[in-house]
Motif scaffolding. Structure first.
Motif, PDB file in Angstrom:
ATOM      1  N   HIS A 172       0.090  38.887  14.250  1.00 49.12           N
ATOM      2  CA  HIS A 172       1.162  38.785  15.267  1.00 49.12           C
ATOM      3  C   HIS A 172       0.858  39.710  16.436  1.00 49.12           C
ATOM      4  O   HIS A 172       0.769  40.920  16.265  1.00 49.12           O
ATOM      5  N   HIS A 227       1.319  39.876  21.123  1.00 51.39           N
ATOM      6  CA  HIS A 227       1.899  39.282  22.341  1.00 51.39           C
ATOM      7  C   HIS A 227       0.824  39.102  23.398  1.00 51.39           C
ATOM      8  O   HIS A 227       1.111  39.114  24.593  1.00 51.39           O
ATOM      9  N   TYR A 279       3.333  50.317  28.782  1.00 48.32           N
ATOM     10  CA  TYR A 279       3.749  49.694  27.510  1.00 48.32           C
ATOM     11  C   TYR A 279       5.181  50.140  27.246  1.00 48.32           C
ATOM     12  O   TYR A 279       5.500  51.326  27.424  1.00 48.32           O
ATOM     13  N   HIS A 280       6.048  49.248  26.801  1.00 47.33           N
ATOM     14  CA  HIS A 280       7.464  49.620  26.794  1.00 47.33           C
ATOM     15  C   HIS A 280       7.766  50.781  25.849  1.00 47.33           C
ATOM     16  O   HIS A 280       8.748  51.509  26.035  1.00 47.33           O
ATOM     17  N   TYR A 281       6.901  50.985  24.854  1.00 46.63           N
ATOM     18  CA  TYR A 281       7.095  52.166  23.996  1.00 46.63           C
ATOM     19  C   TYR A 281       7.011  53.448  24.845  1.00 46.63           C
ATOM     20  O   TYR A 281       7.800  54.377  24.665  1.00 46.63           O
ATOM     21  N   ARG A 314       7.179  30.182  18.926  1.00 47.69           N
ATOM     22  CA  ARG A 314       8.272  31.149  18.870  1.00 47.69           C
ATOM     23  C   ARG A 314       9.589  30.458  19.202  1.00 47.69           C
ATOM     24  O   ARG A 314       9.701  29.727  20.182  1.00 47.69           O
ATOM     25  N   SER A 360      12.576  36.119  15.853  1.00 45.65           N
ATOM     26  CA  SER A 360      13.109  37.436  15.507  1.00 45.65           C
ATOM     27  C   SER A 360      14.636  37.289  15.386  1.00 45.65           C
ATOM     28  O   SER A 360      15.240  36.477  16.080  1.00 45.65           O
ATOM     29  N   MET A 382      11.374  37.650  11.482  1.00 37.44           N
ATOM     30  CA  MET A 382      11.212  39.065  11.850  1.00 37.44           C
ATOM     31  C   MET A 382      12.623  39.599  12.061  1.00 37.44           C
ATOM     32  O   MET A 382      13.246  39.379  13.090  1.00 37.44           O
ATOM     33  N   LEU A 389      12.858  45.636  28.408  1.00 33.48           N
ATOM     34  CA  LEU A 389      12.130  45.320  27.176  1.00 33.48           C
ATOM     35  C   LEU A 389      12.128  46.507  26.208  1.00 33.48           C
ATOM     36  O   LEU A 389      12.026  46.352  24.994  1.00 33.48           O
ATOM     37  N   TRP A 399       6.167  46.892  11.259  1.00 32.37           N
ATOM     38  CA  TRP A 399       6.511  46.315  12.559  1.00 32.37           C
ATOM     39  C   TRP A 399       7.146  47.327  13.501  1.00 32.37           C
ATOM     40  O   TRP A 399       8.092  48.021  13.097  1.00 32.37           O
ATOM     41  N   TRP A 400       6.629  47.472  14.757  1.00 31.29           N
ATOM     42  CA  TRP A 400       7.353  48.089  15.879  1.00 31.29           C
ATOM     43  C   TRP A 400       7.696  49.557  15.588  1.00 31.29           C
ATOM     44  O   TRP A 400       6.818  50.382  15.599  1.00 31.29           O
ATOM     45  N   ASP A 405       0.930  43.744  16.820  1.00 30.47           N
ATOM     46  CA  ASP A 405       2.001  43.552  17.802  1.00 30.47           C
ATOM     47  C   ASP A 405       1.525  43.922  19.215  1.00 30.47           C
ATOM     48  O   ASP A 405       2.351  44.196  20.097  1.00 30.47           O
ATOM     49  N   ARG A 458       0.551  44.209  22.946  1.00 35.66           N
ATOM     50  CA  ARG A 458       0.964  43.524  24.171  1.00 35.66           C
ATOM     51  C   ARG A 458      -0.133  43.640  25.237  1.00 35.66           C
ATOM     52  O   ARG A 458      -0.135  42.891  26.216  1.00 35.66           O
TER      53      ARG A 458
HETATM   54  O1  HDL Z   1      10.140  40.280  18.695  1.00 35.18           O
HETATM   55  C1  HDL Z   1       9.003  40.747  18.605  1.00 35.18           C
HETATM   56  O2  HDL Z   1       7.964  40.054  18.408  1.00 35.18           O
HETATM   57  C2  HDL Z   1       8.861  42.252  18.811  1.00 35.18           C
HETATM   58  O3  HDL Z   1       7.560  42.652  18.405  1.00 35.18           O
HETATM   59  C3  HDL Z   1       9.114  42.596  20.265  1.00 35.18           C
HETATM   60  O4  HDL Z   1       8.217  41.840  21.059  1.00 35.18           O
HETATM   61  C4  HDL Z   1       9.010  44.079  20.618  1.00 35.18           C
HETATM   62  O5  HDL Z   1       9.359  44.243  21.981  1.00 35.18           O
HETATM   63  C5  HDL Z   1       7.624  44.641  20.425  1.00 35.18           C
HETATM   64  O6  HDL Z   1       6.764  44.499  21.261  1.00 35.18           O
HETATM   65  N1  HDL Z   1       7.450  45.346  19.318  1.00 35.18           N
HETATM   66  O7  HDL Z   1       6.239  45.937  19.057  1.00 35.18           O
END
Ligand code: HDL
Ligand code: ZN
Length: 413
Positions: free
Chosen positions: A24, A26, A46-48, A168, A221, A256, A269, A323-324, A353, A355
């Motif tokens: 998985h 993005h 990166y949004h983190y 998705r 999700s 998810m 985000l 995850w995340w 995950d 991006r």
């Molecule tokens: O819904 C998802 O797939 C999550 O992973 C979100 O995209 C989230 O913003 C993300 O990037 N998490 O790592």
């Protein structure tokens, strides 16, 4: 009998060299112009890291969004890397990437890093990153309601086989009846109250998109309070359309679960959070749909043990990833140990995950190091029983964890 040092070396070598399927991400194939994020400014925004930066400058949130990506990256770099030590996992990841490219971390010169990335051709960068992270392929997140991406699919743009699709369903399952309007606009005769031909038409929509994307699985999700069965539109669409479609087409359904969307909308985000979800829902889905395969990850740490126990009850349930907010060393160790102890080798330990393309380098090197640690503990305890271990056997186990379990669950020969 291998010595402890030999055992550690065999495990490390097996994990470091095993090719990886990333279940998985993005990411997007470079064939979809403008969608693939890559390079230092995308890494820093990166949004983190945006969330971590705005903790120090909450008053700058609205101003931040008006900045260019480069100016946003400047603020992130200054705040998290220059004014403070970059100790968070997401910060350390950026440094792992820069080091993997052979860049000098001592200079801390963002301009120099930008010059390096500006010289990389996207296709060449994909080759470099996939080689460095030893990736067989990654699975994208493909949203048929996303206005830019959907056009590439409708045009039949050729997709690099190293980028596989996942269909998705968040808009369909989480934003009904708003999404009913989008479907109608595309020529599908659906009703907001799900009456008439709606189920058949949504199924036709899925069939059309499955033909275009050839997805490995369908995915969605879901919030912490996700329930099933559910008389509301989400539950009806799952029961009447999605689950029968997955069963008929032999496509797993990736759930998810545990996302609280936009608890702070001003972070965009970066504004989502986590909530403990209901394992009863997972159990109901698995027991009522024995022919459907559920590829499942939960976002709350508090759900991890009960998810592992549920997986012991259902062969059609495959837990995957940390995850995340769980993708951090302390929790990857805890969750992977728990899964090994209760599931043996019948799970998919990690996904990235990612991006941003270059993140694949750090997300996989960090996770592989942790999985080496946990596997070494497990194999050491096994060896202490007198059980004879072999390098070939360990290699086969590691291949199951990093790609074979996933491919068998997806029905990939
Ligand atoms: O819904 C998802 O797939 C999550 O992973 C979100 O995209 C989230 O913003 C993300 O990037 N998490 O790592
Ligand atoms: Zn994701």
């Amino acid at each position: 009998m291998m010595t402890q040092n030999q055992l550690q070396e065999v495990i490390a070598q097996a994990v470091r060299s095993v090719p990886v399927v990333d279940a998985h991400t993005h990411l997007f194939t470079p064939a979809f112009p403008g969608l693939l994020l890559r390079g230092i400014d995308d890494l820093l925004t990166y949004h983190y890291l945006v969330a971590e930066t705005l903790r120090y400058h909450p008053e700058k949130t609205e101003e931040f969004w008006r900045l260019s990506v480069q100016k946003q990256a400047d603020l992130v770099w200054q705040t998290l890397f220059i004014e403070r030590s970059p100790v968070s996992e997401a910060c350390r990841g950026v440094l792992t990437v820069l080091r993997a490219y052979g860049l000098d971390l001592g200079c801390r010169d963002l301009t120099a890093y930008r010059r390096f990335f500006a010289g990389l051709d996207p296709e060449a960068q994909v080759d470099i990153v996939f080689k460095e992270a030893n990736l067989k392929y990654v699975v994208m997140t493909n949203d048929p309601f996303e206005p830019v991406e959907k056009v590439y699919w409708q045009q039949g743009v050729g997709v690099d086989p190293r980028f596989r699709a996942a269909l998705r369903l968040d808009p369909l399952l989480n934003r009904w009846p708003e999404t009913a309007g989008s479907l109608e606009a595309e020529g599908y005769e659906v009703q907001a109250d799900l009456s008439g031909q709606t189920s058949a038409e949504v199924r036709r929509f899925l069939t059309d998109w499955a033909k275009r994307m050839n997805p490995l699985y369908l995915a969605v999700s879901l919030p912490p309070d996700f329930i099933y069965p559910d008389p509301a539109p989400r539950g009806r669409l799952l029961k009447e359309v999605i689950l029968p479609f997955c069963q008929e087409h032999g496509k797993p359904l990736a759930l998810m679960i545990g996302v609280k969307k936009l608890v702070n909308p001003s972070l965009r985000l970066a504004g989502d959070s986590v909530g403990k979800a209901l394992i009863n829902t997972v159990e109901s889905l698995c027991v009522e749909n024995p022919e459907v395969k559920f590829f499942l990850t939960m976002l709350a740490r508090e759900n991890q043990h009960e998810l592992v126990v549920a997986a012991r009850k259902f062969g059609n349930l495959m837990p995957f990833g940390c995850w995340w907010f769980l993708n951090n060393p302390s929790l990857i160790r805890e969750i992977t140990r728990m899964r090994l102890e209760l599931l043996g080798l019948s799970f998919v330990p990690q996904h990235s995950d990612a991006r941003v393309l270059d993140q694949l380098i750090y997300k996989w090197s960090h996770s592989k190091q942790l999985i080496i640690e946990v596997l070494t503990e497990a194999y050491t305890a096994l060896a202490e029983t007198g059980w004879k271990l072999s390098a070939a056997g360990i290699k086969q186990d590691v291949e199951r964890l990093f790609f074979r379990n996933f491919e068998e669950f997806m029905g990939i020969e």
